[in-house]
Scaffold this active site. Structure first.
Site, PDB file in Angstrom:
ATOM      1  N   HIS A   3       0.858  -1.188   0.000  1.00  0.00           N
ATOM      2  CA  HIS A   3       0.000   0.000   0.000  1.00  0.00           C
ATOM      3  C   HIS A   3       0.893   1.235   0.000  1.00  0.00           C
ATOM      4  CE1 HIS A   3      -2.280   3.132   2.419  1.00  0.00           C
ATOM      5  NE2 HIS A   3      -3.083   2.922   1.391  1.00  0.00           N
TER       6      HIS A   3
ATOM      7  N   HIS B 207       1.475  11.033  -1.888  1.00  0.00           N
ATOM      8  CA  HIS B 207       0.169  10.768  -1.274  1.00  0.00           C
ATOM      9  C   HIS B 207      -0.645  12.056  -1.351  1.00  0.00           C
ATOM     10  CE1 HIS B 207      -2.172   8.842   2.311  1.00  0.00           C
ATOM     11  NE2 HIS B 207      -2.772   8.685   1.153  1.00  0.00           N
TER      12      HIS B 207
END
Length: 751
Positions: A289, A334
């Protein structure tokens, strides 16, 4: 290298300082010092080095590409989470001298040599640490210091007797082979010698027939046992005379038990051993992830090192959150956070270098999240099947993401219907979840139209077998979804589906891919347990690879088999679309009844001290065995802890099956309990679905007043366990080897 070399140590574009690097005379230690102060800064052992990369193969060195040519640059990569060491030599010749020299020093050898080498390296490392005045000798005071460092609490008179026995030259110091003799005295294995003598008629050797008896009766080797016995003698017997007589000495017997053939992990399952001709959805797939992050999810550093480390660990599904950057350059980070950014082109270049370096060239999957207007050059080859096998996808990189239209349109040509755009869940996954709840009717058409405007056709055409789609229920998926599509769930949504519709979830995963990702609340990059997701057959269970702990131990444990290719075949009852299996009801599994796993924890070898403990502290070790599997199989049991005086004590009550532990006779106490503890305790477990069970062995330092400290662990799938007398080679918290630390156990499996 032994003469020393002046090189630049580099940490950033502005931090480049000259350091003097030198290989020590032992050829196992490198130290470096500041040119300006002449003060030794640091040292590291060759055994800590994983690999050496040439050229601009780190972000720091890439940023200096215009200033320094690649032939002068190299990177030393360490095991675990220790930072890399970027160096720039004065010339290409000097760089090559260090690169080739280091590679020769760390080059893997055949296991018998490695076993001896590991032992010798470990002895030399301890000698270097304890030899404070660096005179190549060790006096009694230095030996006492060494014992404390090695986690041995020994009475001074006994220590002096051992010292004097090893000091053959009577010089009052130990050097060379004298220190090796002293070390061997500390590491004697009485329990192994006793086992050896049980099968040896004369107590000095095992004849070929005696070794065959041992392999059949205890190790349950039932095929080609005589050939195996001959092979073990040729491979591990150090005496040429014994080899010629087809006999195994006590030293050879110990070498065998410490070898891959004597490991708890079935050596045949280390290599590729499973059927690789099944569709993708029939495999568990090692998945990460936010792969680019090496720290937390809010302010953490993004780095190509995240991709390199994950790929070298066997990861096959990586995440690339792609966003518009300056000057039309896509960046990876992110979204909507303060994490640093890396250019998309660097990520793609890194994947090109490392995607197929580990084991079987199984396909690598790449999740593209939040890509805007940036396409990719070239079009993929049009597939011939909507559900290809793993074998057919070798050397391929599959993109998971949004797509305009359907796979069938690419196979059969476009139909009359206007192309639809798939939903995407990568990157800002929580945002997508909210949109999924709100969007309906005309709002949904508007959202899809917006996606279509933002998605380049060229990029859409690259998404073939992993088109992201929203999940609207198992019945809807069964009626309208396709094997080439994939749905993603946050961990909480997945748990609810497991609770409410376990069997339907298993059936769904028998024909379509499912991806699970961590909750957005895990800003510290913590992980959820992947086991409950594997229990229903979820293939892509994404974890934060940068965070050590039990969850990553389970991941490493499952994927350490099958050549570490990152794909593990699901059991047959999870590949059947009409299966009745539900993990909450083990009886729904077709097959034999429960099996019993009996583990006798005999002893530990050369257990390390806990980091950051006081100099004089010695650990009080215990072993905990954990079963991770379907709910009915979840269990944990502990041995008693061994105090550094050799006494055995019970810790807090731990649930266990009602069987008596083997007695712990005083005669079997180890003379060095923290270092070489002896438990001789039996633990027993019942497994209802052994095909899904993982077994985790954990060694801890018992503490009465606070949480126990971690010492080492080893995790493996139950299906990879070899019965009999076996060694378990312990790993550190971050999953790296800590030789020669191990546990010695006896395993019995009965139906």
């Amino acid at each position: 290298m032994q003469q020393g070399t002046l090189m630049r140590k580099v940490k950033s574009k502005s931090w480049k300082k000259q350091r003097y690097f030198k290989l020590q005379d032992d050829c196992m230690t490198i130290w470096y010092q500041s040119k300006r102060t002449g003060k030794t800064e640091s040292a590291f052992s060759i055994s800590d080095v994983e690999t050496v990369r040439e050229g601009h193969q780190s972000e720091v060195l890439q940023s200096l590409a215009d200033e320094f040519p690649p032939e002068r640059c190299f990177t030393i990569v360490f095991y675990g989470r220790r930072g890399n060491l970027d160096l720039i030599a004065g010339s290409a010749e000097e760089a090559q001298c260090w690169v080739q020299g280091l590679r020769q020093l760390i080059e893997p050898r055949s296991f018998p040599l490695t076993s001896a080498l590991v032992s010798r390296t470990w002895i030399c490392d301890w000698f270097q640490k304890a030899d404070k005045n660096k005179d190549g000798r060790m006096n009694f005071k230095e030996v006492q210091r060494l014992l404390k460092m090695m986690n041995i609490d020994m009475n001074e008179d006994h220590a002096l007797r051992l010292f004097q026995a090893a000091d053959k030259s009577e010089s009052g110091t130990l050097e060379g082979e004298e220190f090796v003799l002293f070390y061997k005295t500390l590491t004697q294995r009485e329990e192994v010698l006793s086992l050896f003598q049980d099968f040896s008629e004369d107590g000095k050797k095992l004849t070929l027939l005696e070794l065959v008896d041992f392999l059949r009766q205890e190790q349950l080797e039932d095929e080609g046992t005589e050939e195996l016995a001959m092979e073990l003698i040729d491979k591990y017997e150090p005496s040429e005379t014994a080899r010629a007589r087809h006999a195994l000495s006590a030293d050879g017997f110990l070498m065998y038990l410490c070898s891959p053939e004597g490991s708890i992990f079935n050596p045949r399952h280390r290599a590729l051993w499973q059927d690789m001709s099944q569709p993708l959805c029939h495999y568990f797939i090692s998945s990460s992830h936010n792969t680019y992050l090496i720290e937390d999810q809010i302010r953490g550093q993004s780095s190509i090192e995240g991709y390199i480390r994950a790929l070298k660990r066997g990861c096959r599904c990586l995440e690339v959150d792609c966003w518009d950057g300056p000057n039309g350059e896509p960046m990876v980070y992110h979204g909507h956070t303060f994490t640093s950014k890396i250019p998309f082109r660097e990520v793609v270049s890194t994947l090109g270098k490392y995607a197929f370096k580990v084991g079987y060239p199984s396909p690598a999957m790449r999740g593209l999240g939040n890509s805007k207007s940036h396409g990719e050059d070239g079009y993929p080859k049009v597939p011939t099947s909507p559900s290809p096998t793993l074998q057919e996808l070798k050397h391929k990189i599959l993109l998971k993401g949004k797509k305009i239209g359907r796979l069938e349109d690419m196979l059969d040509g476009p139909g009359d219907e206007a192309p639809d755009v798939s939903d995407d869940d990568n990157g800002a996954e929580a945002e997508e979840e909210r949109r999924r709840v709100k969007v309906g009717g005309t709002q949904r058409i508007s959202a899809l139209q917006k996606d279509k405007e933002n998605l380049a056709q060229a990029l859409s055409d690259c998404v073939i077998y992993c088109k992201s789609v929203s999940f609207r229920g198992f019945q809807e998926a069964r009626s309208h979804s396709r094997p080439s599509e994939i749905s993603s769930f946050a961990e909480a949504k997945a748990r609810k589906l497991i609770r409410d519709a376990g069997n339907e979830f298993v059936r769904h995963n028998a024909w379509q891919l499912t991806r699970i990702y961590p909750s957005g609340m895990r800003t510290d990059s913590s992980n959820y347990s992947p086991q409950e997701m594997w229990n229903v057959g979820c293939q892509i269970v994404a974890l934060n690879f940068q965070t050590a702990g039990m969850e990553m131990d389970l991941c490493d444990g499952l994927f350490s088999q099958n050549g570490r290719c990152g794909y593990v075949l699901k059991p047959p009852f999870m590949r059947d679309e009409e299966t009745l299996f539900n993990p909450s009801d083990p009886g729904s599994r077709e097959g034999p009844g429960p099996i019993t796993l009996t583990i006798q924890v005999i002893s530990g070898q050369q257990l390390p001290k806990v980091a950051n403990t006081k100099d004089g502290a010695v650990i009080d070790p215990l072993v905990r065995v954990e079963i991770h599997g379907v709910p009915a199989d979840q269990a944990r049991q502990e041995t008693k802890y061994i105090e550094n005086n050799g006494e055995c004590h019970s810790g807090p009550a731990v649930p266990r099956w009602p069987i008596p532990a083997l007695p712990h006779p005083p005669s079997t106490h180890s003379p060095f309990p923290g270092f070489n503890p002896r438990w001789d305790e039996t633990l027993q477990f019942q497994l209802h679905v052994p095909e899904l069970a993982l077994v985790r062995f954990v060694v801890e330092d018992y503490d009465k007043t606070s949480r126990n400290d971690f010492v080492g662990q080893f995790t493996l799938a139950f299906t990879n366990i070899k019965p009999g007398y076996r060694h378990i080679h312990l790993l550190s918290k971050d999953g790296t080897s800590i030789p020669p630390s191990s546990l010695f156990v006896h395993i019995r499996i009965t139906e």
